[in-house]
Design a protein around this motif. Sequence first.
Motif, mmCIF file in Angstrom:
data_model
loop_
_atom_site.group_PDB
_atom_site.id
_atom_site.type_symbol
_atom_site.label_atom_id
_atom_site.label_comp_id
_atom_site.label_asym_id
_atom_site.label_seq_id
_atom_site.Cartn_x
_atom_site.Cartn_y
_atom_site.Cartn_z
ATOM 1 N N THR A 137 0.932 -1.388 0.085
ATOM 2 C CA THR A 137 -0.107 -0.087 -0.107
ATOM 3 C C THR A 137 1.044 1.161 0.027
ATOM 4 N N TYR A 148 1.318 7.264 -11.020
ATOM 5 C CA TYR A 148 0.387 6.338 -10.131
ATOM 6 C C TYR A 148 0.444 4.984 -11.124
ATOM 7 N N PHE A 152 1.917 1.263 -9.973
ATOM 8 C CA PHE A 152 1.017 0.060 -10.048
ATOM 9 C C PHE A 152 1.538 -0.986 -10.725
ATOM 10 N N ASP A 157 -0.275 -2.249 -4.900
ATOM 11 C CA ASP A 157 -1.667 -2.822 -4.697
ATOM 12 C C ASP A 157 -2.778 -1.812 -4.563
ATOM 13 N N ARG A 158 -2.395 -0.990 -3.530
ATOM 14 C CA ARG A 158 -3.407 -0.179 -2.868
ATOM 15 C C ARG A 158 -2.774 1.363 -2.796
ATOM 16 N N TYR A 159 -3.655 2.228 -2.752
ATOM 17 C CA TYR A 159 -3.148 3.756 -2.427
ATOM 18 C C TYR A 159 -4.221 4.222 -1.594
ATOM 19 N N LEU A 191 -6.505 7.005 -9.681
ATOM 20 C CA LEU A 191 -6.210 5.494 -8.806
ATOM 21 C C LEU A 191 -7.134 4.520 -8.951
ATOM 22 N N TYR A 196 -6.181 0.442 -8.612
ATOM 23 C CA TYR A 196 -5.723 0.242 -7.184
ATOM 24 C C TYR A 196 -6.939 -0.190 -6.383
#
Length: 348
Positions: A137, A148, A152, A157-159, A191, A196
């Motif tokens: 993350t 971004y 990725f 995986d995550r933001y 995002l 994400y």
Amino acid sequence: MKVRSLIDQLDADHNLNRSDYELLLKEWDSSDAAYAAAKAVIWRQSYFSNKIYVRGLIEFTNICRNDCYYCGIRKGNQEIVRYRLTEEQIMSCCREGYELGFRTFVLQGGEDAWFSDERMCGIVSAIRRKYPDCAITLSTGERSRESYQRLFDAGADRYLLRHETADAEHYKKLHPPALSWEHRMQCLQDLREIGYQVGCGFMVGSPYQKPEHLAEDLCFIQEFRPEMCGIGPFIPHHQTPFAQEPAGSYELTLFLLSILRLIKPDLLLPSTTALGTINPRGREMGILAGANVVMPNLSPTEVRKQYELYDNKICTGDESAQCRDCLETRMESIGCEVVTDRGDAPGR
Ligand code: SF4
């Protein structure tokens, strides 16, 4: 009774209109909050049972080009000692975290230009190679869509990017003119489109905030449907323009956690350090209001105090293992269990 019937409606439909949210936020009392919390916990348990996900937080830089009026590491704070972790230090935090059972690493920092796309992609891909079973993350503020995308592609995986307030005028009262609400919202959209798992969030009781603003936040979350949402009470920092402002309400934060669980029952909802700072049992109470995530600190102990976003932040002296054990004990005390799991949003 109107408040109870709105909570029932939210429980059944996961949806209210703006004026109903406003009414809810203006008229609730502590017994309504307990009523909402009981319903929220039923939803949390139906999706996550008594499992609490842990995220290992690595605060990798306290250098920031921005001057948000509420933030202790803002550029204008001349008092704090600035630091950046090296890639080796970040990898060592991950190694320690992995051994402690963490399967999500959260890299959080100010908007520090030294961490260019190239450097960040190098770090993300190194973590991805070494820990293929872990989620990565990022929480490094506003970047370009291209940036971004590169992160990725490198394996993030995550933001997490708190929107802070869904009201453009209120946003201007919390940020200098260089920052725009429109751009913040565009970042969240970018995002999401890139793929994400996205987290947004806001402070409860930030200066100038009115129930109308919070109603707008709830409508935004209802519509945007983030995978995660981080909320915590506003706590002033002595080196900011908001130093004299009162802290946000602990009770209202708990009530909002319950409301968020009812809006999106599968939401990943942290019980935040700010909640634990404002009340010694805040993180336990956050879980009992419907939250299902805790974020122990994995940053090296020697830099923790320098990542002081607000005054009196807790857990700045403990080793990573102590933080994890402390949270495990706290969760056990309320019948919950900290699990070793990536803890993806359901369906992802
Ligand atoms: S809130 Fe984030 S962007 Fe704003 S000054 Fe603090 S670290 Fe920088």
